[in-house]
Scaffold this motif. Structure first.
Motif, PDB file in Angstrom:
ATOM      1  N   ILE A 155     -73.982  33.187  36.012  1.00  0.00           N
ATOM      2  CA  ILE A 155     -73.464  32.172  36.955  1.00  0.00           C
ATOM      3  C   ILE A 155     -71.971  32.413  37.181  1.00  0.00           C
ATOM      4  O   ILE A 155     -71.484  32.426  38.313  1.00  0.00           O
ATOM      5  N   LYS A 156     -71.279  32.659  36.068  1.00  0.00           N
ATOM      6  CA  LYS A 156     -69.829  32.895  36.148  1.00  0.00           C
ATOM      7  C   LYS A 156     -69.524  34.126  37.009  1.00  0.00           C
ATOM      8  O   LYS A 156     -68.520  34.172  37.718  1.00  0.00           O
ATOM      9  N   GLU A 172     -80.367  31.077  36.837  1.00  0.00           N
ATOM     10  CA  GLU A 172     -79.828  29.774  36.426  1.00  0.00           C
ATOM     11  C   GLU A 172     -80.777  29.091  35.446  1.00  0.00           C
ATOM     12  O   GLU A 172     -80.348  28.370  34.544  1.00  0.00           O
ATOM     13  N   GLU A 226     -73.671  31.841  45.250  1.00  0.00           N
ATOM     14  CA  GLU A 226     -72.461  31.022  45.309  1.00  0.00           C
ATOM     15  C   GLU A 226     -72.304  30.351  43.957  1.00  0.00           C
ATOM     16  O   GLU A 226     -73.176  29.579  43.546  1.00  0.00           O
ATOM     17  N   ASN A 227     -71.215  30.659  43.302  1.00  0.00           N
ATOM     18  CA  ASN A 227     -70.972  30.144  41.960  1.00  0.00           C
ATOM     19  C   ASN A 227     -71.211  28.640  41.843  1.00  0.00           C
ATOM     20  O   ASN A 227     -71.908  28.165  40.945  1.00  0.00           O
ATOM     21  N   LYS A 228     -70.690  27.870  42.819  1.00  0.00           N
ATOM     22  CA  LYS A 228     -70.803  26.402  42.688  1.00  0.00           C
ATOM     23  C   LYS A 228     -72.251  25.928  42.899  1.00  0.00           C
ATOM     24  O   LYS A 228     -72.695  24.973  42.272  1.00  0.00           O
ATOM     25  N   LYS A 284     -76.624  38.232  44.654  1.00  0.00           N
ATOM     26  CA  LYS A 284     -75.311  37.587  44.780  1.00  0.00           C
ATOM     27  C   LYS A 284     -75.527  36.149  45.238  1.00  0.00           C
ATOM     28  O   LYS A 284     -76.387  35.887  46.083  1.00  0.00           O
ATOM     29  N   THR A 308     -77.095  34.830  41.234  1.00  0.00           N
ATOM     30  CA  THR A 308     -78.087  33.756  41.268  1.00  0.00           C
ATOM     31  C   THR A 308     -79.454  34.281  40.825  1.00  0.00           C
ATOM     32  O   THR A 308     -79.660  35.486  40.724  1.00  0.00           O
ATOM     33  N   GLY A 365     -71.041  34.982  39.552  1.00  0.00           N
ATOM     34  CA  GLY A 365     -71.406  34.750  40.957  1.00  0.00           C
ATOM     35  C   GLY A 365     -72.790  35.268  41.303  1.00  0.00           C
ATOM     36  O   GLY A 365     -73.079  35.565  42.462  1.00  0.00           O
ATOM     37  N   SER A 406     -74.910  27.683  42.059  1.00  0.00           N
ATOM     38  CA  SER A 406     -75.634  28.053  40.833  1.00  0.00           C
ATOM     39  C   SER A 406     -75.343  27.054  39.720  1.00  0.00           C
ATOM     40  O   SER A 406     -76.232  26.662  38.964  1.00  0.00           O
TER      41      SER A 406
END
Ligand SMILES: Cc1cc2nc3c(=O)[nH]c(=O)nc-3n(C[C@H](O)[C@H](O)[C@H](O)COP(=O)(O)OP(=O)(O)OC[C@H]3O[C@@H](n4cnc5c(N)ncnc54)[C@H](O)[C@@H]3O)c2cc1C
Length: 315
Positions: A109-110, A117, A191-193, A189, A114, A112, A195
């Protein structure tokens, strides 16, 4: 100290007569004659060769979160893989078998990425997760694994995803003596937020549905895949249509139907909250748990003609 102890020490840190209860999430299990904690893969290979040559019984311990260890312990060498290294390049993640699944999911997750999770809720190591094709929230290891490096008969070989023969809580590793050394995950790839939000939802769901406060080893039984059943289901009219359409009857539902929720033997109790969990109320023995398992299986078979299969590994 005996000669074996001295030899084992050349491969890693050694514990003698170590209670397995200290190394399983169930907090159950008698003494292992030896536990060797091995940091380096090369030392692990050499240790495996040595034990095989000497005919010394061995078993692999990951995070001990899918395991019921016997009260009499293990008269041999338990190997714990302590290599927790992990590299992430682009969308490929390479993790050593000893890495915690939760930590690996957090790292992806860190970075970036997916699609892994769901791993934030699964205790234990990634080696154990691959062996059991662990899964949650509709995902399974087979959806993420690209390839796996294993130690087999003195050699290191790579298996592709399809060669791992993944199925529901199943893989080829449940039928052979392969030792999983490293795992490659192919992710995407993301989106960090997004995930992070997804991961928090998974954790919230687990907190709402799984029992808390007592030691356990997760789900005891596999859910029932109706198409795999050899005999017709008895009392079929009682089974919700939704389960039959999905070809899967939750084991916890069956436990509830035979009124085993809350049943206690010794210090082990079938969870009131989730029928597929057995809880260690404190000082439970493996025999307590095995007795509960036997009673549940007998009653489910009597009522529905279904033979439940254990998801946990019994050592
Ligand atoms: C509270 C709780 C919640 C859980 N939730 C889930 C869930 O949602 N989904 C799910 O699938 N499981 C779940 N589990 C079960 C468990 O976490 C998983 O099965 C986990 O992947 C097991 O990993 P481990 O490292 O703890 O394996 P262990 O329990 O240490 O070992 C299990 C088996 O794998 C073998 N093994 C371990 N590492 C290796 C290796 N490197 N090479 C070869 N064999 C190996 C062991 O010898 C043993 O036979 C849960 C457990 C608990 C306690």
């Amino acid at each position: 100290m005996d000669n074996l102890y001295k030899t084992l020490k050349t491969y890693g840190k050694v514990k003698i007569n170590e209670p397995l209860a200290k190394h399983t999430t169930f907090k159950i299990g008698g003494p292992a004659k030896y536990i060797v904690i091995v940091e380096r893969i090369q030392a692990l290979k050499e240790l495996l060769t040595f034990l095989n040559e000497q005919g010394i019984p061995l078993a692999i311990l990951g995070g001990g979160s899918n395991m019921l260890a016997s009260d009499s312990g293990f008269d041999g060498v338990i190997i714990q893989i302590a290599d927790k290294s992990c590299t992430i390049k682009d969308t490929t993640v390479v993790a050593a078998a000893g890495m915690q699944t939760v930590a690996l999911a957090q790292a992806t997750i860190k970075a970036g990425l997916t699609e892994f999770e769901w791993g934030v809720g699964v205790p234990g190591t990634i080696g154990g997760a691959v062996r059991g094709n662990a899964g949650a929230t509709g995902w399974e290891m087979k959806d993420n694994v690209e390839k796996v490096e294993v130690y087999r008969d003195g050699e290191t070989i790579i298996l592709t995803n399809s060669e791992c023969q993944f199925g529901y809580r199943h893989s080829i590793f449940k039928h052979n003596n392969d030792i999983i050394l490293r795992v490659w995950l192919a992710l995407k790839k993301g989106e960090n937020k997004d995930s992070l939000k997804q991961a928090l939802q998974y954790i919230k769901y687990r907190n709402e549905t799984q029992p808390k406060g007592y030691a356990s080893t997760g789900c005891i039984f596999k859910n029932v895949e109706t198409q795999q059943l050899k005999n017709p289901i008895k009392n079929l009219q009682e089974i919700p249509q939704e389960f039959l359409e999905n070809n899967r009857i939750p084991a916890g539902w069956l436990v509830e139907q035979v009124h085993m929720k809350g049943k206690k033997i010794g210090n082990a109790e079938v969870s009131e909250r989730h029928g597929n969990f057995i809880l260690n109320l404190g000082g439970a023995t493996a025999d307590d748990v095995l007795s509960l398992i036997a009673q549940i299986k007998q009653q489910v078979e009597e009522k529905y003609g279904i033979v439940l299969e254990e998801e946990i590994q019994i050592l």
